[in-house]
Design a protein around this motif. Structure first.
Motif, PDB file in Angstrom:
ATOM      1  N   GLU A   1      35.985  32.444  48.725  1.00  0.00           N
ATOM      2  CA  GLU A   1      35.999  33.077  47.406  1.00  0.00           C
ATOM      3  C   GLU A   1      35.411  34.488  47.482  1.00  0.00           C
ATOM      4  O   GLU A   1      36.013  35.447  46.972  1.00  0.00           O
ATOM      5  CB  GLU A   1      35.197  32.207  46.415  1.00  0.00           C
ATOM      6  CG  GLU A   1      35.166  32.784  45.003  1.00  0.00           C
ATOM      7  CD  GLU A   1      34.340  31.954  44.020  1.00  0.00           C
ATOM      8  OE1 GLU A   1      33.975  30.795  44.351  1.00  0.00           O
ATOM      9  OE2 GLU A   1      34.064  32.466  42.922  1.00  0.00           O
ATOM     10  N   ALA A   2      34.255  34.612  48.149  1.00  0.00           N
ATOM     11  CA  ALA A   2      33.596  35.920  48.250  1.00  0.00           C
ATOM     12  C   ALA A   2      34.465  36.910  49.034  1.00  0.00           C
ATOM     13  O   ALA A   2      34.595  38.074  48.659  1.00  0.00           O
ATOM     14  CB  ALA A   2      32.225  35.759  48.918  1.00  0.00           C
ATOM     15  N   SER A   3      35.110  36.426  50.119  1.00  0.00           N
ATOM     16  CA  SER A   3      35.927  37.317  50.957  1.00  0.00           C
ATOM     17  C   SER A   3      37.152  37.830  50.224  1.00  0.00           C
ATOM     18  O   SER A   3      37.632  38.922  50.493  1.00  0.00           O
ATOM     19  CB  SER A   3      36.398  36.595  52.221  1.00  0.00           C
ATOM     20  OG  SER A   3      35.310  36.012  52.886  1.00  0.00           O
ATOM     21  N   CYS A   4      37.704  37.028  49.324  1.00  0.00           N
ATOM     22  CA  CYS A   4      38.943  37.415  48.638  1.00  0.00           C
ATOM     23  C   CYS A   4      38.699  38.386  47.494  1.00  0.00           C
ATOM     24  O   CYS A   4      39.609  39.118  47.090  1.00  0.00           O
ATOM     25  CB  CYS A   4      39.672  36.180  48.115  1.00  0.00           C
ATOM     26  SG  CYS A   4      40.447  35.220  49.432  1.00  0.00           S
ATOM     27  N   GLY A   5      37.479  38.383  46.937  1.00  0.00           N
ATOM     28  CA  GLY A   5      37.139  39.314  45.862  1.00  0.00           C
ATOM     29  C   GLY A   5      37.999  39.164  44.617  1.00  0.00           C
ATOM     30  O   GLY A   5      38.275  40.135  43.912  1.00  0.00           O
ATOM     31  N   ALA A   6      38.444  37.959  44.331  1.00  0.00           N
ATOM     32  CA  ALA A   6      39.338  37.730  43.190  1.00  0.00           C
ATOM     33  C   ALA A   6      38.562  37.354  41.935  1.00  0.00           C
ATOM     34  O   ALA A   6      37.446  36.857  42.012  1.00  0.00           O
ATOM     35  CB  ALA A   6      40.310  36.608  43.528  1.00  0.00           C
ATOM     36  N   THR A   7      39.178  37.602  40.788  1.00  0.00           N
ATOM     37  CA  THR A   7      38.657  37.057  39.531  1.00  0.00           C
ATOM     38  C   THR A   7      39.363  35.729  39.324  1.00  0.00           C
ATOM     39  O   THR A   7      40.599  35.656  39.352  1.00  0.00           O
ATOM     40  CB  THR A   7      38.973  38.009  38.366  1.00  0.00           C
ATOM     41  OG1 THR A   7      38.441  39.293  38.696  1.00  0.00           O
ATOM     42  CG2 THR A   7      38.351  37.514  37.064  1.00  0.00           C
ATOM     43  N   LEU A   8      38.593  34.662  39.128  1.00  0.00           N
ATOM     44  CA  LEU A   8      39.181  33.320  39.091  1.00  0.00           C
ATOM     45  C   LEU A   8      39.273  32.782  37.668  1.00  0.00           C
ATOM     46  O   LEU A   8      38.407  33.063  36.837  1.00  0.00           O
ATOM     47  CB  LEU A   8      38.337  32.370  39.950  1.00  0.00           C
ATOM     48  CG  LEU A   8      38.190  32.793  41.415  1.00  0.00           C
ATOM     49  CD1 LEU A   8      37.359  31.763  42.175  1.00  0.00           C
ATOM     50  CD2 LEU A   8      39.550  32.955  42.071  1.00  0.00           C
TER      51      LEU A   8
END
Ligand SMILES: [Zn+2]
Length: 317
Positions: A179-186
């Motif tokens: 999650e942290a590596s992808c930097g996405a808003t979930l």
């Protein structure tokens, strides 16, 4: 007519009845390019049309009682959903109601009101990634490019199996790292809210327990497994003001995801019945705390029907 007759021949009434129970998870408002095989409203509507023309669909709690008493009708079936996705209320329920069908929804109570299951965190992180590639060398999954649907789909299909079998805390760490590596808003609205769960019940549907956090029960200490099962039931009964008598084992493969001790637990806690994910149908000799379930998947009417007939033709345990 042919499919209905074949189902009737394999699924008689009364003493000879066999109960087919179907499992679904999500019903998407439109197809998802990352998961082209996932159920959407068009497919679900079509499948419910077939099922309602071939089977006598009963509420699962009613079917369980009638199976035990030898009072099921010919071609008996029940429909179930696992996990507690918001789309179950938003998209599946209107279709079920249009076809006059009842379904029972097994809810992992810990994800209500803004929660997200770990696999969805992986999927949504990759889908909405703000980086061009994901370095998952630490997971043995290499460096994966994340540009376009094909690459994202490939990444998800490598990450999920690599993470799935890690023990609880290691799995949570791995998910957080992706999650942290992808930097996405979930998204925070994948699962039902408490209000939506009450709406499901208000729409005439049934609710069952499915643990709090969806663990593999076979990997938990006994007291933790017991707490997961009991706490989910208590939470749902508290929210709904109604008794919850049905349970579904997370993942649900007998001997792998849950063990005989968990069957004893569920029985001793006063549930009426429980469902696994072992394929097949159940009859009067089946253990009511390990009722079988099946998910048909074919696109066409004949293949879908043939799949259901074949499932009924498999011997009861
Ligand atoms: Zn589940």
């Amino acid at each position: 007519m042919l499919i209905r007759s074949a189902i009737g021949a394999l699924s008689g009434s009364g003493e000879h009845a066999r109960l087919s129970i179907f499992i679904f998870h999500r019903v998407l408002p439109q197809p998802d390019p990352l998961f082209p095989a996932e159920m959407d409203t068009v497919r679900f509507d079509r499948a419910m049309g077939w099922i309602s023309s071939w089977f006598n669909v009963l509420p699962l709690h009613e079917a369980v009682g009638r199976l035990a008493r030898g009072e099921l009708p010919r071609r008996a079936a029940a429909i179930t959903f696992d996990d507690g996705y918001a789309d179950n209320l938003l998209y599946a329920t209107p279709i079920l109601r249009r076809h006059g069908l009842h379904a029972t929804f097994f809810i992992a109570s810990g994800y209500l009101d803004g929660g997200r299951m770990w696999n969805d965190t992986i999927i949504e992180s990759v889908r909405n990634a703000t980086v061009a590639e994901l370095d998952a060398e630490w997971l043995g999954a290499g460096v994966m490019p994340l540009q376009g649907t094909g690459q994202k789909s490939a990444a998800i299909h490598r990450l999920i199996p690599a993470i799935k079998h890690l023990p609880g805390p290691a799995r949570a760490d791995a998910v957080a790292r992706v999650e942290a590596s992808c930097g996405a808003t979930l998204p925070g609205d994948l699962m039902l809210t408490s209000g939506q769960l009450r709406e499901l019940l208000g729409a005439g549907m049934g609710v069952g327990a499915h643990t709090v956090s969806h663990p593999i029960l076979a990997r938990l200490a006994s007291e933790d497994a017991r707490r997961e099962i009991a706490t989910s039931r208590d939470a749902l009964e508290g929210l709904l003001g109604e008794r919850v008598g049905l349970f579904a084992y997370p993942n649900g493969k007998p001997g792998a995801d849950y063990l005989p001790e968990h069957v004893d637990m569920v029985r001793s806690m006063g549930f009426d019945a429980a469902v696994s994910t072992a394929w097949g149908a159940s009859d009067r000799t089946s253990d009511p705390f390990q009722l079988r379930r099946f998910t048909p998947w074919d696109e066409g009417r004949w293949r879908y029907g043939a799949r259901l007939v074949r499932n009924l033709a498999s011997p009861s345990p």
